[in-house]
Design a protein around this motif. Structure first.
Motif, PDB file in Angstrom:
ATOM      1  N   ILE A 165       9.813  14.330  47.466  1.00 35.78           N
ATOM      2  CA  ILE A 165       8.626  14.958  48.058  1.00 35.78           C
ATOM      3  C   ILE A 165       8.870  15.124  49.557  1.00 35.78           C
ATOM      4  O   ILE A 165       9.081  14.138  50.278  1.00 35.78           O
ATOM      5  CB  ILE A 165       7.379  14.098  47.800  1.00 35.78           C
ATOM      6  CG1 ILE A 165       7.147  13.948  46.289  1.00 35.78           C
ATOM      7  CG2 ILE A 165       6.161  14.724  48.449  1.00 35.78           C
ATOM      8  CD1 ILE A 165       5.983  13.030  45.947  1.00 35.78           C
ATOM      9  N   ASP A 166       8.845  16.350  50.005  1.00 35.70           N
ATOM     10  CA  ASP A 166       9.132  16.628  51.422  1.00 35.70           C
ATOM     11  C   ASP A 166       7.877  16.349  52.251  1.00 35.70           C
ATOM     12  O   ASP A 166       7.252  17.251  52.820  1.00 35.70           O
ATOM     13  CB  ASP A 166       9.592  18.076  51.587  1.00 35.70           C
ATOM     14  CG  ASP A 166      10.223  18.325  52.949  1.00 35.70           C
ATOM     15  OD1 ASP A 166      10.685  17.357  53.580  1.00 35.70           O
ATOM     16  OD2 ASP A 166      10.224  19.491  53.392  1.00 35.70           O
ATOM     17  N   LEU A 167       7.513  15.073  52.316  1.00 32.17           N
ATOM     18  CA  LEU A 167       6.252  14.688  52.926  1.00 32.17           C
ATOM     19  C   LEU A 167       6.209  15.002  54.412  1.00 32.17           C
ATOM     20  O   LEU A 167       5.181  15.434  54.942  1.00 32.17           O
ATOM     21  CB  LEU A 167       6.023  13.188  52.691  1.00 32.17           C
ATOM     22  CG  LEU A 167       4.700  12.607  53.191  1.00 32.17           C
ATOM     23  CD1 LEU A 167       3.543  13.272  52.476  1.00 32.17           C
ATOM     24  CD2 LEU A 167       4.669  11.103  53.002  1.00 32.17           C
ATOM     25  N   TRP A 168       7.315  14.790  55.109  1.00 32.05           N
ATOM     26  CA  TRP A 168       7.329  14.986  56.567  1.00 32.05           C
ATOM     27  C   TRP A 168       8.002  16.289  56.982  1.00 32.05           C
ATOM     28  O   TRP A 168       8.143  16.544  58.175  1.00 32.05           O
ATOM     29  CB  TRP A 168       8.053  13.802  57.230  1.00 32.05           C
ATOM     30  CG  TRP A 168       7.703  12.479  56.663  1.00 32.05           C
ATOM     31  CD1 TRP A 168       8.486  11.684  55.893  1.00 32.05           C
ATOM     32  CD2 TRP A 168       6.458  11.789  56.788  1.00 32.05           C
ATOM     33  NE1 TRP A 168       7.833  10.539  55.532  1.00 32.05           N
ATOM     34  CE2 TRP A 168       6.569  10.571  56.076  1.00 32.05           C
ATOM     35  CE3 TRP A 168       5.244  12.076  57.444  1.00 32.05           C
ATOM     36  CZ2 TRP A 168       5.537   9.655  56.001  1.00 32.05           C
ATOM     37  CZ3 TRP A 168       4.217  11.159  57.358  1.00 32.05           C
ATOM     38  CH2 TRP A 168       4.354   9.975  56.650  1.00 32.05           C
ATOM     39  N   GLY A 169       8.441  17.088  56.024  1.00 34.53           N
ATOM     40  CA  GLY A 169       9.086  18.353  56.368  1.00 34.53           C
ATOM     41  C   GLY A 169      10.545  18.216  56.746  1.00 34.53           C
ATOM     42  O   GLY A 169      11.109  19.095  57.398  1.00 34.53           O
ATOM     43  N   ARG A 170      11.184  17.107  56.339  1.00 35.64           N
ATOM     44  CA  ARG A 170      12.596  16.912  56.687  1.00 35.64           C
ATOM     45  C   ARG A 170      13.474  17.988  56.065  1.00 35.64           C
ATOM     46  O   ARG A 170      14.332  18.571  56.726  1.00 35.64           O
ATOM     47  CB  ARG A 170      13.055  15.527  56.208  1.00 35.64           C
ATOM     48  CG  ARG A 170      14.492  15.173  56.568  1.00 35.64           C
ATOM     49  CD  ARG A 170      14.896  13.859  55.926  1.00 35.64           C
ATOM     50  NE  ARG A 170      14.957  13.997  54.470  1.00 35.64           N
ATOM     51  CZ  ARG A 170      16.052  14.428  53.817  1.00 35.64           C
ATOM     52  NH1 ARG A 170      17.132  14.776  54.498  1.00 35.64           N
ATOM     53  NH2 ARG A 170      16.045  14.519  52.506  1.00 35.64           N
ATOM     54  N   ILE A 171      13.245  18.275  54.776  1.00 32.24           N
ATOM     55  CA  ILE A 171      14.068  19.279  54.096  1.00 32.24           C
ATOM     56  C   ILE A 171      13.808  20.657  54.673  1.00 32.24           C
ATOM     57  O   ILE A 171      14.738  21.455  54.897  1.00 32.24           O
ATOM     58  CB  ILE A 171      13.784  19.244  52.581  1.00 32.24           C
ATOM     59  CG1 ILE A 171      14.193  17.887  51.996  1.00 32.24           C
ATOM     60  CG2 ILE A 171      14.533  20.359  51.877  1.00 32.24           C
ATOM     61  CD1 ILE A 171      13.872  17.732  50.518  1.00 32.24           C
ATOM     62  N   ARG A 209      15.658  22.587  65.304  1.00 32.39           N
ATOM     63  CA  ARG A 209      15.337  22.135  63.944  1.00 32.39           C
ATOM     64  C   ARG A 209      16.244  20.989  63.504  1.00 32.39           C
ATOM     65  O   ARG A 209      15.824  20.124  62.734  1.00 32.39           O
ATOM     66  CB  ARG A 209      15.445  23.300  62.979  1.00 32.39           C
ATOM     67  CG  ARG A 209      14.413  24.407  63.192  1.00 32.39           C
ATOM     68  CD  ARG A 209      12.985  23.908  62.973  1.00 32.39           C
ATOM     69  NE  ARG A 209      12.429  23.269  64.185  1.00 32.39           N
ATOM     70  CZ  ARG A 209      11.340  22.512  64.177  1.00 32.39           C
ATOM     71  NH1 ARG A 209      10.717  22.249  63.040  1.00 32.39           N
ATOM     72  NH2 ARG A 209      10.888  22.001  65.297  1.00 32.39           N
ATOM     73  N   ASP A 210      17.481  20.979  64.001  1.00 33.36           N
ATOM     74  CA  ASP A 210      18.355  19.837  63.707  1.00 33.36           C
ATOM     75  C   ASP A 210      17.776  18.560  64.298  1.00 33.36           C
ATOM     76  O   ASP A 210      17.798  17.497  63.668  1.00 33.36           O
ATOM     77  CB  ASP A 210      19.755  20.082  64.277  1.00 33.36           C
ATOM     78  CG  ASP A 210      20.547  21.090  63.466  1.00 33.36           C
ATOM     79  OD1 ASP A 210      20.221  21.274  62.277  1.00 33.36           O
ATOM     80  OD2 ASP A 210      21.481  21.681  64.019  1.00 33.36           O
ATOM     81  N   MET A 211      17.246  18.681  65.514  1.00 30.80           N
ATOM     82  CA  MET A 211      16.643  17.510  66.143  1.00 30.80           C
ATOM     83  C   MET A 211      15.397  17.066  65.379  1.00 30.80           C
ATOM     84  O   MET A 211      15.162  15.866  65.187  1.00 30.80           O
ATOM     85  CB  MET A 211      16.288  17.826  67.599  1.00 30.80           C
ATOM     86  CG  MET A 211      15.786  16.609  68.376  1.00 30.80           C
ATOM     87  SD  MET A 211      15.308  17.001  70.075  1.00 30.80           S
ATOM     88  CE  MET A 211      13.795  17.920  69.766  1.00 30.80           C
ATOM     89  N   ALA A 212      14.594  18.039  64.920  1.00 31.90           N
ATOM     90  CA  ALA A 212      13.412  17.690  64.142  1.00 31.90           C
ATOM     91  C   ALA A 212      13.798  16.979  62.849  1.00 31.90           C
ATOM     92  O   ALA A 212      13.139  16.011  62.430  1.00 31.90           O
ATOM     93  CB  ALA A 212      12.609  18.950  63.833  1.00 31.90           C
ATOM     94  N   GLN A 213      14.868  17.436  62.210  1.00 29.01           N
ATOM     95  CA  GLN A 213      15.319  16.789  60.981  1.00 29.01           C
ATOM     96  C   GLN A 213      15.799  15.366  61.263  1.00 29.01           C
ATOM     97  O   GLN A 213      15.547  14.442  60.466  1.00 29.01           O
ATOM     98  CB  GLN A 213      16.432  17.600  60.340  1.00 29.01           C
ATOM     99  CG  GLN A 213      16.836  17.108  58.966  1.00 29.01           C
ATOM    100  CD  GLN A 213      17.911  17.991  58.346  1.00 29.01           C
ATOM    101  OE1 GLN A 213      18.751  18.550  59.033  1.00 29.01           O
ATOM    102  NE2 GLN A 213      17.888  18.098  57.019  1.00 29.01           N
ATOM    103  N   ALA A 214      16.474  15.180  62.392  1.00 29.12           N
ATOM    104  CA  ALA A 214      16.934  13.837  62.743  1.00 29.12           C
ATOM    105  C   ALA A 214      15.752  12.899  62.980  1.00 29.12           C
ATOM    106  O   ALA A 214      15.790  11.716  62.601  1.00 29.12           O
ATOM    107  CB  ALA A 214      17.826  13.897  63.980  1.00 29.12           C
ATOM    108  N   ILE A 215      14.685  13.409  63.597  1.00 26.96           N
ATOM    109  CA  ILE A 215      13.494  12.587  63.822  1.00 26.96           C
ATOM    110  C   ILE A 215      12.850  12.213  62.489  1.00 26.96           C
ATOM    111  O   ILE A 215      12.443  11.066  62.259  1.00 26.96           O
ATOM    112  CB  ILE A 215      12.501  13.336  64.728  1.00 26.96           C
ATOM    113  CG1 ILE A 215      13.089  13.477  66.144  1.00 26.96           C
ATOM    114  CG2 ILE A 215      11.163  12.605  64.784  1.00 26.96           C
ATOM    115  CD1 ILE A 215      12.239  14.319  67.070  1.00 26.96           C
TER     116      ILE A 215
END
Length: 446
Positions: free
Chosen positions: A113-119, A274-280
């Protein structure tokens, strides 16, 4: 499903001062296919064929297609992974394994489940990289069209130089015959004949240089068109075109929005964001669901009579990773800042290229006027010295030196006009946006 627990994508502004208008501007608008401003069908045909058959450009298009496939790969993580399994085994002796399960068929599914939008952040990053790859392809097409036009102009100029040098050789040979005739009458010294023959050999040396340049430029044009240089290509004889009117430079911010290399750098900044957002978001808990269903039996006849399933929910929250996740956030943030500065540098370079081309064209036009004035004076001086020499009022050395200067100025004038056209091409390349070129099916390299 996404929450507000991670940074949102925002517009990116280049870290530079607000630019003023360009120093010079014209009135003509630049068409998408900028080379059509020269109104030369031969040039249009050569560039169109080059765009269709150049191998490097075809490779850049495949790179863009690979980037699109990467986006599709990342989007697949939004869907469940479903796997099927089948297993069969034979146990001997059978009485010892009467309760054994010899046949098994099952399905399993897992879903995060992409709860935080990581994917989704990863998908957005790859989508921006694909856009950057597309603009990189358009920038390569722009560069290729400019390089083809410059090579073609250089080829025309070399041909014109060769035609001029052939006439100069004829002139110098005629003068050699003339002064030899005057030498027999005692009206000229032997050293003057040697000097004139030396000038003749010098022009023959230039003839070899231009013949070599014609062959080399033809080879270069063949490779640009995706053809072996040893294969003959038909390039019709033509003259250098007239310089079109100066184009409109527009506003600097308009240049930022249309140049493919600047847009490519901009999309790389967005991808890094977006890479930084995914890392967070990798620091947040992950929730996944797993579903398994199986049918088991000791024989094929009863295989589909009984089945069982398992549904499980998992939550994984990072606790102690030795600072690994924090370091990854710092790394991606530093990369984002790096590509942001690269983007600003690209914008500055785009402004400089426009200003450089405008200044160079303005000064080159002034230089051509000076060269034309020098050439006119050289012709008048040469004619006057010949008259004085024939009347015994001037030494032949003065005539020879003036003739050499006049012939060099004629060659310099052709080169100066060629350079002016190349400067205009650099201006078109600096101002024009991508012309939306995409290869057709027939132009794809198998």
């Amino acid at each position: 499903m996404q929450t507000s627990c991670a940074p949102k994508l925002q517009d990116v502004k280049a870290p530079i001062q607000d630019p003023q208008e360009f120093s010079i501007t014209g009135t003509d608008s630049i068409p998408e296919k900028w080379w059509t401003t020269f109104k030369n069908p031969t040039l249009d045909s050569i560039i169109n064929r080059t765009l269709e058959t150049n191998l490097q450009l075809a490779g850049d298009w495949q790179q863009f297609r690979a980037a699109l496939a990467t986006v599709q790969r990342e989007k697949s993580f939004l869907w469940p992974d479903i796997e099927a399994s089948a297993r069969t085994a034979i146990s001997r002796p059978e009485p010892d394994f009467a309760g054994g399960e010899n046949l098994q068929i099952g399905l399993s599914a897992s879903y995060e489940i992409d709860l935080w939008g990581r994917i989704r952040s990863g998908i957005e990053a790859e989508r921006f990289r694909a856009q950057a790859s597309y603009f990189d392809y358009q920038a390569a097409a722009m560069t290729l069209s400019a390089e083809t036009a410059i090579t073609w102009f250089q080829l025309l100029s070399a041909r014109k130089q060769l035609a001029l040098i052939n006439k100069q050789i004829e002139t110098n040979e005629d003068i050699v015959r003339l002064i030899r005739a005057r030498f027999t009458g005692g009206q000229i010294r032997a050293v003057d004949i040697l000097r004139q023959e030396q000038l003749l050999e010098s022009t023959k040396d230039q003839q070899i240089v231009y013949e070599t340049n014609i062959q080399l430029l033809s080879n270069q044009l063949s490779v640009l068109m995706g053809r072996p240089p040893q294969n003959d290509i038909s390039i019709p004889a033509d003259s250098l075109p007239q310089l079109p009117e100066l184009p409109q430079t527009g506003l600097p911010l308009e240049l930022v929005r249309r140049r493919p290399d600047v847009r490519q750098a901009y999309n790389l900044v967005l991808a890094a964001d977006r890479d930084m957002a995914q890392a967070i978001r990798n620091k947040y808990p992950r929730i996944s669901l797993n579903l398994e269903g199986q049918m088991r039996s000791n024989n094929y006849n009863s295989l589909f009579q009984d089945w069982a399933y398992t549904l499980a929910g998992n939550i994984v929250a990072p606790l102690i990773y030795g600072g690994r996740l924090r370091a990854e956030v710092d790394r991606t943030q530093a990369i984002k800042n790096q590509v942001l500065y690269d983007y600003g540098q690209t914008v500055l370079i785009s402004f400089r290229e426009v200003e450089d081309a405008l200044i160079r064209e303005h000064k080159q036009k002034e230089r051509i006027k000076v060269l034309q004035a020098r050439l006119d004076l050289a012709k008048k001086t040469s004619d006057q010295l010949r008259i004085e020499f024939l009347n015994g009022l001037s030494d032949y050395l003065d005539v020879l030196l003036q003739l050499d200067e006049q012939q060099q100025l004629q060659r310099d004038m052709i080169e100066a006009r060629q350079n002016l056209l190349e400067i205009r091409i650099s201006l078109y390349r600096a101002l024009a946006g991508d012309f939306g070129y995409e290869p057709t099916e027939s132009s794809q390299v198998n």
